[in-house]
Scaffold this active site. Structure first.
Site, short mmCIF file in Angstrom:
data_model
loop_
_atom_site.label_atom_id
_atom_site.label_comp_id
_atom_site.label_asym_id
_atom_site.label_seq_id
_atom_site.Cartn_x
_atom_site.Cartn_y
_atom_site.Cartn_z
N ASN A 13 0.88 -1.30 0.10
CA ASN A 13 -0.02 0.20 0.03
C ASN A 13 0.88 1.23 -0.12
OD1 ASN A 13 -1.85 2.05 0.34
ND2 ASN A 13 -2.46 1.33 2.54
N TRP A 14 1.14 1.74 -1.27
CA TRP A 14 1.84 3.08 -1.33
C TRP A 14 1.36 4.24 -0.79
CZ3 TRP A 14 3.75 2.57 -7.16
CH2 TRP A 14 4.44 1.29 -7.16
N LYS A 15 0.22 4.22 -0.29
CA LYS A 15 -0.50 5.49 0.30
C LYS A 15 -0.33 6.73 -0.48
CE LYS A 15 0.13 3.12 4.80
NZ LYS A 15 0.05 3.38 6.05
N HIS A 106 -9.61 0.82 5.00
CA HIS A 106 -8.53 1.13 5.66
C HIS A 106 -8.72 1.93 6.85
CE1 HIS A 106 -4.09 2.36 6.37
NE2 HIS A 106 -3.79 1.35 5.59
N GLU A 108 -6.71 4.55 7.89
CA GLU A 108 -6.51 5.98 7.53
C GLU A 108 -7.99 6.38 6.91
OE1 GLU A 108 -3.04 5.50 5.44
OE2 GLU A 108 -2.19 4.82 7.33
N GLU A 178 -5.49 -5.32 10.46
CA GLU A 178 -4.42 -4.19 10.53
C GLU A 178 -4.51 -3.52 12.04
OE1 GLU A 178 -2.54 -3.19 6.69
OE2 GLU A 178 -4.40 -1.73 7.00
N GLY A 184 2.29 1.94 10.75
CA GLY A 184 3.32 3.15 10.53
C GLY A 184 3.85 3.55 11.87
N SER A 222 3.26 -2.76 10.37
CA SER A 222 4.84 -2.65 10.52
C SER A 222 5.54 -3.85 10.02
CB SER A 222 5.13 -2.15 11.80
OG SER A 222 4.54 -0.87 12.13
N GLY A 243 2.69 -1.31 4.19
CA GLY A 243 2.76 0.19 3.82
C GLY A 243 4.01 0.61 3.97
N GLY A 244 5.00 1.10 4.78
CA GLY A 244 6.24 1.79 4.73
C GLY A 244 7.18 0.84 3.85
C1 PEP Z 1 -0.82 -0.03 5.99
O1 PEP Z 1 -0.99 1.21 6.16
O2 PEP Z 1 -1.97 -0.75 5.57
C2 PEP Z 1 0.41 -0.63 6.93
C3 PEP Z 1 0.21 -1.96 7.20
O3 PEP Z 1 1.43 0.34 6.99
P1 PEP Z 1 2.92 0.04 7.67
O4 PEP Z 1 3.08 -1.40 7.20
O5 PEP Z 1 3.51 1.14 7.38
O6 PEP Z 1 2.58 -0.27 9.12
#
Ligand code: PEP
Length: 263
Positions: A13-15, A106, A108, A178, A184, A222, A243-244
């Protein structure tokens, strides 16, 4: 089908990242890694979710990749079809652009943009009716976990969508657990805690639909190369929403490799 017989998914997920030039380089690096040492499609599905503006470009960039990489939209409109809805992208418009996958729910979107369960249900219904496959995200906040409400919160989020998913549409649902406190933050749920929640999700899904046993349940929060092998070893963790770490081609590739090799 037991949880571990499900082909895992690893989805980046590049956000709201990265800039065009960096996205191009990220795709090139990932394609190169996959070409040097392929990850068999039967061992792991791989996907990326770029910003809406880049969906078709990234799709084209991956078209000559040595293996399939699925392209996910990060969200879609609560409104179906076409019409006077400034700024919106409907399920049908995604499908028309050959984008077959979408993330919905999600945290967010829920927390920052106010996507309520009712809005999420409209999005799920539109996506499934247009023939898209959905990654449906669920997860509890830190306060809910500390108050002992984690399981209830997550199971409620699953029950929420049961009202709009037709029985034959469950095969187009992928789940992502999640925990919000792990997104994050660098904090990951321990493999034991994650597995325990995934087992509850599997049980909940199986009570709702006979397809529940075969639904992939991804973990997100994470995920990085350092914890991917341990997470992949859990029987009910069928992949990762990343994500990251998905903004680094090598790290993302290693996570996919961990799931392909461990499952
Ligand atoms: C996400 O936003 O779906 C996610 C899992 O982010 P991160 O891996 O950065 O925690």
């Amino acid at each position: 089908m037991s949880g571990s017989a499900i082909t895992p998914w690893v989805v980046g997920n590049w956000k709201m990242n990265p800039m065009r030039a960096d996205a191009k380089q990220l795709v090139q690096e990932l394609k190169q890694l996959l070409q040097n040492q392929n990850i068999e499609e039967s061992k792991c599905h791989i996907g990326v979710a770029p910003v809406a503006l880049a969906l078709e470009t990234v799709q084209t960039q991956f078209s000559d990749c040595s293996r399939a990489v699925s392209i996910f939209a990060q969200d879609l409109s609560r409104v179906a079809g076409t019409g006077a809805y400034t700024g919106e992208i409907s399920a049908e418009l995604l499908k028309d652009s050959k984008i077959e996958y979408v993330l919905i729910g999600h945290s967010e979107r829920r927390e920052i943009f106010g996507d309520s369960p009712a809005v999420i249900n409209e999005k799920i219904k539109n996506a499934l009716n247009a023939g898209l496959t959905v990654i449906y995200c669920v997860g509890e906040s830190l306060a809910q976990r500390e108050n002992g409400q984690a399981e209830h919160t997550v199971l409620q989020q699953i029950c929420d969508i049961a009202a709009v998913v037709q029985s034959e549409q469950w095969s187009n649902i992928i789940m992502a657990y999640e925990p919000i406190w792990a997104i994050g933050t660098g904090k990951t749920a321990s493999p034991e805690d994650a597995q325990a929640m995934h087992a509850k999700i599997r049980e909940g899904l199986s009570q709702i639909t006979p397809a529940g046993k075969g639904i992939a349940i991804l973990y997100g929060g994470s995920v990085k190369p350092e914890n991917a092998v341990e997470l992949a070893a859990c029987p009910d963790i069928n992949g990762a929403l990343v994500g990251g770490a998905s903004l680094n081609a090598e790290a993302f590739y290693q996570i996919a490799q961990a799931f392909a090799n461990t499952k």
